[in-house]
Every structure is written in structure tokens, then in C-alpha cells.
Design an enzyme around this catalytic site. Structure first.
Site, PDB file in Angstrom:
ATOM      1  N   THR A 440       0.826  -1.202   0.000  1.00 29.51           N
ATOM      2  CA  THR A 440       0.000   0.000   0.000  1.00 29.51           C
ATOM      3  C   THR A 440       0.863   1.256   0.000  1.00 29.51           C
ATOM      4  OG1 THR A 440      -1.568   1.286   1.340  1.00 29.51           O
ATOM      5  CG2 THR A 440      -0.101  -0.197   2.521  1.00 29.51           C
ATOM      6  N   TYR A 483      -2.117   0.100  10.623  1.00 33.38           N
ATOM      7  CA  TYR A 483      -2.252  -0.490   9.292  1.00 33.38           C
ATOM      8  C   TYR A 483      -0.993  -0.270   8.466  1.00 33.38           C
ATOM      9  CZ  TYR A 483      -3.777  -1.034   4.450  1.00 33.38           C
ATOM     10  OH  TYR A 483      -3.859  -1.397   3.123  1.00 33.38           O
TER      11      TYR A 483
END
Length: 667
Positions: A440, A483
Site C-alpha cells: 500500500t 495499518y
């Protein structure tokens, strides 16, 4: 005809809200019955009678209620504990008489005690031949019958046909309309070693009952499966199996997981299996079983468990996709299968709606698709999944920043440890199996050091090179939010396994991917989420000022990048490298611009409300994709406006019924 079933759920005094939540959930799941305890010991405590005056009628208004009446008040117990026999055995029948008088209009059956061969429920050390138990329960059963109700004998756990036969020889069964059976195949090791299947054990039970009371029914008063190993499909499979058992009723234990601070029994805490028996977790979030029951009923549970049969169908060097039922995974699987490859699809089906993607793939490609419903945290399952792999696309993971902030431990276990499980499974093959990891742009942090200025519709970087090309892979890593940390750790492990173990691995640090088969939410998949809300005639919440910029990429372009990168890995190129993947500067667009384009497509403006900024949100991220293009010859082909129209058309056709017909979906 769908078989009726019920749940087991214990409630504690004062849990009014939990009762309402559980009733709503169980109703939505299609439950007809509820088995709950009415503790004799608890009833005599201050305020408990008033609690039961509310609880019992409230439950009975929604479901057919079976109260399990057990636990001796310590002041009346021969041991001073709730599991001890009462000093006056008739006092148990006296209490039941009181219950029938006070609440008898709320039920037709009464269960007499719970797990009498379990030391924690009945202290058989004082009653080795069960004479006290038989006198107590037999007398109570006779009185229940005399008063016009029906008695259910509490189920032993584990099942013991000799104990049940003893109940028959002493006349207890003759007074009972039903006898309970408890069985948890697959959860308790002690039971698994002797478990012979529903037909065998209930056949034994039927033979005993036929000798003593042929009219006595078999009720499975407790069965269930703990998801402590995160194997939610197995729980659904065990539920489907229990529904086929030859019993007149089945009660599934239970509706909701126990919170970790709650003692299981008389102040005792047990191993984790006791705390993960629910169809929903302790926070009320549905597991696979709870979600399927609530959305598709028993038929949905049967269909999914039948589709994902036990064991892994072996293919000759298949492609393996973790997260293969998800948005990108299902599109990637479709492309690989259409190209003639065998695909092992690994997914835990935890995201609502992804089972539709699995069905779609199975309908299109049949036996060349091999579903394996498993969780990344299951080390053994991951090793099994990749054992024969020709290639691995690791897309599964926890995907939301907000969720990671709420539960950082689970986020780490899924994203970091789960990725390590996949890598170790690959290493155990002894073969150089190529793997691509879906990372990501959050590994670059909040990008707070970027010089930015706010335009009318979007934030703009002051550095003209970034404005022209976006952010390149030489950008320093700066993990932000749990995250970002968990994905960043996984990102680095994947790259290191190329160096340390010679596994041909590469990483794609993705920006915003969108397109068909996406189930967008407020926390993840924002482009689809905006469209779903707008098509349904609902407003959209924007966090921050809406000028945040992302380079959106259509999923067909993302799939093309994965396939090209895998081919390069197979040819011995690009191992150990990370690439940014997004739509690039040509597809850089702000949230405001996307909302305006959605309004144009639908022919009406989208109502927008504004909320505070969310932690870790980047003002600007646009991927510089030049390194990826140079390495594998890839370019994004679908412009963001055309891609948005494509997704809107797919959603309107397959997912969302528009609140009112738009003038037209303007291409």
C-alpha cells in the site's frame, strides 16, 4: 423445507441491551428456538427475580423458549458451591414449581440441569452412583409433568450411553418428553478422538431411549464449533452438518462470543476455545456463519459449505491467490482462469459480499477453480495452500486504517504474521515459487513534509517534479497508523525473502484501485462507496476538505500489472524490488472531482456532509509508475472518467437498484 434451529445464549442480570441485540440478530438469522439458563442460585440474589420478570417474557415474545434450570444456591448446597447437590433434594422441584407458576405461560418445556456428568455443573464426587441426582431430577420431572409441562433431561457432555441407560433404569427417562445431547465435534480434542458422527451417537441414544421411553425425543441441546483458530468456514460446515442430524431439535452454541473478561463457569477461565463459539464475535461483528444466516439463511450456509468442500483439490502447479474472493483477487482469478490456468483461491470470506464473487468465479470456470476457505493466521493452512503452487499472488489482508486503530493486534496478526505464514509456506516447498505482495502507499506515511497548496478543487504539490510524475519508490518509508506498520512490515519481509532465501518476490505498493466486483465501504474502497451511496440516493460523508488527491486505477489495469510482473519474475527479472502502482499523474483526481463526476453521470448532485480529518490521511498521493513501466512495459489504459462510468454501470446492473432512474449514465 428448511429445518428449524435455535441458539443457546446465557444472559446476565442487567444485560438489557445485549438481550435486545441478540434477539434482533437471532431473528435475522432465522432462529426459531432459544435455550437459556434460569439459574436457581442467581435467582435468589438481590434484584434477580425482577430481572427474570423482564427477561423471560421478553425472550418468549420472540422465540420458543427453553429454560435450563440449574445451579444450586450456595446457601442450600451440600458443598457450598453451585455444583453441589442441595441438602434438601425436593427444594429443586419446589423452585421449579415456583418458576412454572410465575413464568409458565412463556414456555412448554423445562430443561432439568445442565451437563450432569460434568464436575463443574454437578459435583458427582458426592454422588458417584448418581442416586442423589436421580432422586432430585426424577422428582422434579414428575412434578413438571403433573403440572402440564414437559421435562427435558439435561444432556451429558461428553455423551455417555451408560449414564443415559442408568437414567432409564431408575425411571427418570419415563418422566421426560425429551433428552438432551451435547456434542462439539472438532472443537474439543478429547471429544474428537472418540467422535463417531451424529448418526452413530444419536443412534446409540435412540436405542437407550427405545428401551425405557420410546416416546422420548432427542434434542441436541448444545452443539457448536469454536473459531479460535479463525477457521470460520469450518464453523459453518459443522452447523450445516448438525442440521442433518437425526434429532427433533437442534440448539447451536452460541449466538455471540464471550468477552475475555467473562468467566466461563464459577470463576474459572479456560482455554481460548471457550471464547469463540459464537456466530458473531464479542463485539457483535458477524462471522461467516452469522452473516450467511442473516443474508441468505440456511440455504446460503449449505451452498457455500458445499462449494468449498473439505480438503484442497490438487492441480498441476496452480496459481494461488490469497484474498481471491475479494475485489482485486476475483478479477485477477478470472483473468488467470480465462487464460486456462488452474487457480487455488484462498479466502476467509470475512468481507461481506465476497461470497458472491466466489460463486461468480465458480459458475464461470467450474472445476479449474479450487476454493480454500482459510485464514492467513492459520500457519498450517497457508503451507497447504502453497504446497504445489506455480505462483502466488498474496492479496489477502486487513485493509482499513480505521479497523487497525480499533484492533492493532488483530491487524498485525493478519497483515504481518499472516504474510510471514505465506512466505514460510513457500520456503517450505524448497522451490523458488514467485510471489507478488499487494502492499500500500500507506508505507510512505502521511507525507506531511510535502509542500502543498490548496487549490479550488484539489491539493497541489509545490514540487513540479512530483506534480508532473508523482511519488517514486525512492521516497523514504515512514510507517504511520497500525495499518501502515503491519503492511510495511509485510512489505519488507517479502523483499527480504528474495535476498535471504532466494524466493523471487516483488511488491506492488498500490494507490486507489476501483472497478467491478468491488464492495466499497467508508473505510476502504472509497470510489465504489461513493457510487453505491449515490446510486441509492444517499449522501456521502467526506473526511477532511475533500481536496485530497489520489491516482485512481481501474482494476483491469491493475490485473494487467500483476500478470506482467509475475511473468517478469518467472523469467528471472525484478526479484526483490518494490514498485508503485496507481493511475499516475494522468489519473490524479480529488474526492471533490470524483463526486462532481458522479453527479454528472447520474444527472443529479450528490449530497455531501463534511467530517473531521482521519488519522494518517494523506493530502496527496500519486504514484510515479515510470519504474514499473520500464521494468515490465506496463501502462494504465483506462482514464478515470471512463473507468468511473464503467463501475457505475456495473453497480447499477449488479449491485445497487438506483433510488430513481437517472436521466442516463453519461459516458
Amino acid at each position: 423445507m428448511t429445518r428449524a434451529f435455535g441458539f443457546v445464549e446465557w444472559f446476565r442480570p442487567g444485560e438489557h441491551d445485549r438481550v435486545e441485540e441478540a434477539l434482533a440478530g437471532m431473528r435475522a438469522a432465522g432462529a426459531s428456538y432459544l435455550r437459556t439458563h434460569l439459574s436457581w442460585a442467581e435467582y435468589l440474589s438481590p434484584g434477580s427475580a425482577e430481572w427474570h420478570d423482564w427477561l423471560i417474557p421478553r425472550l418468549a415474545r420472540e422465540v420458543e423458549l427453553l429454560p435450563c434450570i440449574h445451579y444450586t444456591p450456595p446457601s442450600l448446597s451440600r458443598t457450598g458451591r453451585c455444583s453441589g447437590p442441595p441438602r434438601e433434594l425436593q427444594s429443586y422441584a419446589d423452585f421449579i414449581d415456583h418458576v412454572l407458576t410465575r413464568y409458565g405461560t412463556c414456555f412448554s418445556h423445562v430443561e432439568l440441569w445442565n451437563e450432569p456428568n460434568n464436575l463443574l455443573d454437578w459435583d458427582w464426587r458426592l454422588d458417584g452412583d448418581f442416586l442423589l441426582f436421580c432422586e432430585m431430577v426424577g422428582g422434579a420431572a414428575w412434578w413438571v409433568r403433573e403440572r402440564g409441562w414437559k421435562a427435558v433431561l439435561g444432556g451429558p457432555c461428553p455423551f455417555d450411553p451408560l449414564w443415559l441407560d442408568l437414567m432409564g433404569e431408575r425411571g427418570v427417562l419415563a418422566q421426560c418428553a425429551a433428552a438432551g445431547f451435547h456434542g462439539f465435534p472438532g472443537t474439543w480434542d478429547s471429544e474428537e478422538g472418540s467422535w463417531g458422527g451424529w448418526d452413530l451417537h444419536l443412534g446409540e441414544m435412540r436405542a437407550v431411549l427405545d428401551r425405557h421411553n420410546p416416546d422420548c425425543e432427542i434434542w441436541i441441546t448444545e452443539t457448536g464449533y469454536s473459531t479460535w483458530r479463525n477457521d470460520e468456514l469450518e464453523q459453518a460446515r459443522r452447523f450445516a452438518g448438525a442440521l442433518k442430524a437425526p434429532a427433533e431439535r437442534i440448539y447451536w452454541y452460541g449466538w455471540r462470543d464471550l468477552p475475555r473478561h467473562v468467566p466461563v463457569q464459577e470463576g474459572l477461565w479456560f482455554d481460548p476455545r471457550h471464547y469463540h463459539l459464537g456466530a458473531v464475535d464479542a463485539a457483535g461483528r458477524p462471522k461467516l456463519l452469522g452473516r450467511l444466516l442473516s443474508t441468505e439463511g440456511v440455504a446460503g450456509v449449505t451452498a457455500i459449505t458445499g462449494l468449498c468442500s473439505p480438503g484442497l483439490a490438487r492441480a498441476a502447479r496452480p496459481a494461488v491467490i490469497t484474498g481471491g474472493s475479494g475485489f482485486i483477487g476475483s478479477n485477477l482469478a478470472d483473468a488467470l482462469l480465462a487464460d486456462g490456468q488452474e487457480v487455488i483461491l484462498v479466502d476467509n470470506l470475512s468481507r461481506p459480499g465476497v461470497e458472491d464473487n466466489l460463486r461468480w468465479l465458480k459458475e464461470r470456470h467450474g472445476d479449474r477453480l479450487h476454493p480454500m476457505i482459510a485464514d492467513l493466521r492459520d500457519e498450517t493452512a497457508m503451507a497447504e495452500a502453497v504446497r504445489d503452487a506455480a505462483s502466488v499472488y498474496h492479496l489477502a489482508g486487513q485493509t482499513a486504517v480505521t479497523t487497525s486503530l480499533q484492533d492493532p493486534v488483530a491487524d498485525f496478526e493478519v497483515n504481518a504474521r499472516g504474510t510471514l505464514n505465506v512466505l514460510e509456506g513457500i520456503r517450505a516447498t524448497g522451490r523458488p515459487v514467485p510471489v507478488i505482495f499487494a502492499s500500500t502507499n500507506k508505507v510512505y506515511g502521511a507525507l506531511e513534509d510535502l509542500g502543498m497548496r490548496a487549490g479550488d478543487e484539489r491539493h497541489v504539490p509545490e514540487d513540479p517534479r512530483i506534480l508532473r510524475h508523482g511519488l517514486a519508490e525512492d521516497r523514504p518509508l515512514d510507517f504511520s497508523t497500525p495499518y501502515g506498520c503491519s503492511k510495511g512490515v509485510a512489505d519488507q519481509y517479502v523483499l527480504d525473502y528474495a535476498k535471504s532465501y532466494g524466493i523471487p518476490s516483488a511488491v506492488l505498493r498500490m494507490s486507489c484501485i476501483y472497478g467491478p466486483r468491488q464492495f466499497g465501504t467508508e473505510d476502504q474502497g472509497w470510489v465504489a462507496h461513493f457510487l453505491i451511496r449515490a446510486l441509492g440516493g444517499e449522501g456521502v460523508s467526506v473526511y477532511g476538505d475533500g481536496r485530497q488527491v489520489r491516482d485512481v486505477l481501474h482494476v483491469s489495469d491493475a490485473v494487467a500489472a500483476y500478470l506482467r510482473l509475475m511473468k517478469a519474475l518467472e523469467q528471472g527479472h525484478v526479484a526483490g524490488r518494490a514498485f508503485n502502482l496507481g493511475g499516475g499523474a494522468a489519473n490524479a483526481v480529488s474526492l471533490r472531482q470524483v463526486l462532481a463526476e458522479i453527479g454528472r453521470l447520474l444527472g443529479r448532485p450528490v449530497p455531501v456532509t463534511q467530517d473531521d480529518w482521519r488519522q494518517g490521511d494523506q493530502l496527496y498521493f500519486v504514484a510515479d509508475t515510470r519504474a514499473l513501466s520500464a521494468a515490465i512495459g506496463w501502462q494504465a489504459k483506462i482514464g478515470w472518467r471512463a473507468g468511473l462510468a464503467d463501475l457505475a454501470e456495473w453497480l447499477a446492473t449488479h449491485r445497487v437498484r438506483p433510488a430513481r432512474e437517472p436521466e442516463r449514465l453519461r459516458a
